[in-house]
Design a protein around this motif. Sequence first.
Motif, PDB file in Angstrom:
ATOM      1  N   UNK A 396       0.841  -1.202   0.000  1.00  0.00           N
ATOM      2  CA  UNK A 396       0.000   0.000   0.000  1.00  0.00           C
ATOM      3  C   UNK A 396       0.878   1.255   0.000  1.00  0.00           C
ATOM      4  N   UNK A 397       1.954   1.224   0.800  1.00  0.00           N
ATOM      5  CA  UNK A 397       2.870   2.359   0.839  1.00  0.00           C
ATOM      6  C   UNK A 397       3.535   2.586  -0.511  1.00  0.00           C
ATOM      7  N   UNK A 398       3.853   1.507  -1.209  1.00  0.00           N
ATOM      8  CA  UNK A 398       4.444   1.627  -2.535  1.00  0.00           C
ATOM      9  C   UNK A 398       3.515   2.310  -3.517  1.00  0.00           C
ATOM     10  N   UNK A 399       2.238   2.037  -3.400  1.00  0.00           N
ATOM     11  CA  UNK A 399       1.261   2.724  -4.245  1.00  0.00           C
ATOM     12  C   UNK A 399       1.248   4.223  -3.951  1.00  0.00           C
ATOM     13  N   UNK A 400       1.492   4.576  -2.693  1.00  0.00           N
ATOM     14  CA  UNK A 400       1.495   5.989  -2.308  1.00  0.00           C
ATOM     15  C   UNK A 400       2.654   6.743  -2.945  1.00  0.00           C
ATOM     16  N   UNK A 401       3.842   6.122  -2.969  1.00  0.00           N
ATOM     17  CA  UNK A 401       5.025   6.811  -3.493  1.00  0.00           C
ATOM     18  C   UNK A 401       5.232   6.539  -4.976  1.00  0.00           C
ATOM     19  N   UNK A 403       6.107   3.669  -6.699  1.00  0.00           N
ATOM     20  CA  UNK A 403       7.223   2.843  -7.141  1.00  0.00           C
ATOM     21  C   UNK A 403       7.081   1.453  -6.532  1.00  0.00           C
ATOM     22  N   UNK A 404       7.895   0.524  -7.020  1.00  0.00           N
ATOM     23  CA  UNK A 404       7.856  -0.840  -6.488  1.00  0.00           C
ATOM     24  C   UNK A 404       8.164  -0.810  -4.997  1.00  0.00           C
ATOM     25  N   UNK A 405       7.286  -1.367  -4.188  1.00  0.00           N
ATOM     26  CA  UNK A 405       7.515  -1.297  -2.739  1.00  0.00           C
ATOM     27  C   UNK A 405       8.741  -2.101  -2.314  1.00  0.00           C
ATOM     28  N   UNK A 406       9.391  -1.627  -1.254  1.00  0.00           N
ATOM     29  CA  UNK A 406      10.558  -2.306  -0.697  1.00  0.00           C
ATOM     30  C   UNK A 406      10.373  -2.434   0.806  1.00  0.00           C
ATOM     31  N   UNK A 407      10.894  -3.532   1.348  1.00  0.00           N
ATOM     32  CA  UNK A 407      10.855  -3.712   2.791  1.00  0.00           C
ATOM     33  C   UNK A 407      12.162  -4.363   3.232  1.00  0.00           C
ATOM     34  N   UNK A 408      12.853  -3.723   4.125  1.00  0.00           N
ATOM     35  CA  UNK A 408      14.170  -4.125   4.640  1.00  0.00           C
ATOM     36  C   UNK A 408      15.105  -4.579   3.514  1.00  0.00           C
ATOM     37  N   UNK A 511      14.642 -14.689  -0.227  1.00  0.00           N
ATOM     38  CA  UNK A 511      16.050 -15.042  -0.067  1.00  0.00           C
ATOM     39  C   UNK A 511      16.795 -15.013  -1.395  1.00  0.00           C
ATOM     40  N   UNK A 512      16.090 -15.314  -2.476  1.00  0.00           N
ATOM     41  CA  UNK A 512      16.731 -15.359  -3.795  1.00  0.00           C
ATOM     42  C   UNK A 512      16.919 -13.977  -4.411  1.00  0.00           C
ATOM     43  N   UNK A 513      16.322 -12.947  -3.819  1.00  0.00           N
ATOM     44  CA  UNK A 513      16.380 -11.607  -4.403  1.00  0.00           C
ATOM     45  C   UNK A 513      17.652 -10.862  -4.005  1.00  0.00           C
ATOM     46  N   UNK A 514      17.996  -9.881  -4.816  1.00  0.00           N
ATOM     47  CA  UNK A 514      19.109  -9.002  -4.501  1.00  0.00           C
ATOM     48  C   UNK A 514      18.697  -7.997  -3.434  1.00  0.00           C
ATOM     49  N   UNK A 515      19.690  -7.427  -2.773  1.00  0.00           N
ATOM     50  CA  UNK A 515      19.443  -6.371  -1.802  1.00  0.00           C
ATOM     51  C   UNK A 515      19.256  -5.053  -2.537  1.00  0.00           C
ATOM     52  N   UNK A 516      18.203  -4.332  -2.178  1.00  0.00           N
ATOM     53  CA  UNK A 516      17.927  -3.040  -2.791  1.00  0.00           C
ATOM     54  C   UNK A 516      18.165  -1.939  -1.767  1.00  0.00           C
ATOM     55  N   UNK A 517      19.204  -1.133  -1.932  1.00  0.00           N
ATOM     56  CA  UNK A 517      19.497  -0.086  -0.949  1.00  0.00           C
ATOM     57  C   UNK A 517      18.347   0.920  -0.860  1.00  0.00           C
ATOM     58  N   UNK A 522      12.180   5.715  -1.257  1.00  0.00           N
ATOM     59  CA  UNK A 522      11.707   4.586  -0.454  1.00  0.00           C
ATOM     60  C   UNK A 522      10.779   5.066   0.656  1.00  0.00           C
ATOM     61  N   UNK A 523       9.800   4.249   0.967  1.00  0.00           N
ATOM     62  CA  UNK A 523       8.906   4.566   2.074  1.00  0.00           C
ATOM     63  C   UNK A 523       9.582   4.134   3.369  1.00  0.00           C
ATOM     64  N   UNK A 524       9.742   5.039   4.342  1.00  0.00           N
ATOM     65  CA  UNK A 524      10.417   4.666   5.591  1.00  0.00           C
ATOM     66  C   UNK A 524       9.588   3.666   6.388  1.00  0.00           C
ATOM     67  N   UNK A 525      10.255   2.636   6.906  1.00  0.00           N
ATOM     68  CA  UNK A 525       9.537   1.571   7.627  1.00  0.00           C
ATOM     69  C   UNK A 525      10.029   1.424   9.061  1.00  0.00           C
TER      70      UNK A 525
END
Length: 567
Positions: A396-401, A403-408, A511-517, A522-525
């Motif tokens: 939902x936060x990704x829809x607000x900003x 862009x593709x949502x990110x978490x940690x 686990x298979x995904x890359x880390x996205x800085x 980014x929406x702060x979490x």
Amino acid sequence: MTFQGWFLILGFVAILLALTKPVGTWLFALYEGRRTPLHTVLGPVETGFYKLAGIDPNQEYGWRRYAVHMLLFNATLMAFTYAVLRLQGALSGNPQGLAGLSPHLAFNTAISFTTNTNWQSYGGESTMSNLSQMLGLTIHNFLSAATGIALAFALFRGFARRETKAIGNFWADATRVTLYLLLPISIVYATFLIASGVPQTLSGVVDVQTLEGAKQSLLLGPVASQEAIKMLGTNGGGFFNANSAHPFENPTALTNLVQMLSIFLIGFGLTWTFGKAVGNTRQGWAILSAMVILFLAGVTVTYWQEAAGNPVLHHLGVAGGNMEGKEVRFGIAASALFSVVTTAASCGAVNSMHDSFTALGGMIPLFNIQLGEVVIGGVGAGIYGFLLFAILAVFVAGLMVGRTPEYVGKKIEAREVKLAVLAIAVLPLMILGLTALSSVLQQGLAGPLNKGPHGFSEILYAFTSAVGNNGSAFAGLTANTPYYNGLLGVAMWVGRFFIIVPMLAIAGGLAAKKYTPESAGSFPTTGGLWVGLLVGIVLILGGLTFLPSLALGPIADHLAMISGKLS
């Protein structure tokens, strides 16, 4: 409401917050597989288990293999427990000479303890032998709790690892949690309970003389050992039918407080462990903040309603709060707090009867479970359930900003959102579907003690408790029938494992995904806005889904009560 009552509630939360980091630090060591001070004594035992079972603890697996091992382990335990319960009459450790359980009751009980639900369609002291209580039930209190924590570790690795398929080794996770966490604390805990007056004996019955000179038979058994892990592992099944309202399970105000603290202890600690695992402890504190806000809101409503009492009784000249169904040793504040604690976690132990609460006071324990038991939640199950809501919240936060949502550091894409929705949808589909079915079938309508909204609440609470793997009962429902034992058994199995498998699939994908800085977009979490969004998502999903059923049950019951009518 009184100052003493609020002092108990706020002091309870303060103690847990102080224990969060120490417990979380210990859990993080187990998560990483590092040595602890207990390894000097218990390390050879752990190594012996691995050699005996032919397991390499250093070999890790993908989510499918992890899920298969977990399912086979639990299915085997369930079959073993079913056999013990059915053959109870022919086995030793049965001083009362109790017969084996019926097929439908053994089926229900075996699933109940395998799934960490501990729903009881039986009176423990009059149905279960000492051997059944220890070998059939208490062993599950350890292993079902260890399973939940192991699964939480697997999801943590999904968020923490980068470009790998491995999320851990189920056998190693469960073994370490049992040996280095659950067992040591339970030994100390049980010793404290014995010193407080809780029985721990293999005797079945002791005859005593009452003050009036009459003879009374007291049923005893290995109570303290089961009581300790039932609370610590958020299991909840009582040695006695009255559960923690029984003085042999919960003899003093101090044991009552310690029991409540132990229910939440691991759930609080796991939030810090998650933050440490993903490299930012503020993430864990944000999740815990949302949980505590929901918990305190529930306690406030329940305490307020129970302290206010029943207006119908007030009109008849009976002043004061609602003491019906409560232990006079604990009173309203401690009983209200216990009811919210046990349903905010997936524990199900009770020190008062929720069926005797006021309508809105009893609605909060019901609603806690309907939220998915993520308000602290069960050991492991609470944090991984809450992270499913976090995935939806960040979407939902990704829809607000825009862009593709990110978490940690991990992109949350369509696959994760679909799997999270699938897991979360299990609860309403099963709870509402089975409640509706039981509200129209003759076999279902034969169960409730009351008619009208209160009777509906009894049915709704039973299936909510079963699917939510809580195990507490609203009371008033005759559940020891082939219909309810069978249907509730299926509900417990689905409510546990149909959520776990999608969750593990999410862990494997992450686990298979890359880390996205983190970037400016980014929406702060970790801040207050994120905490508010988490609370809102949990309440909106729960409210929109279950409000109609609550309106037919406890809300209608409340409106009838304030108009002068009782069910």
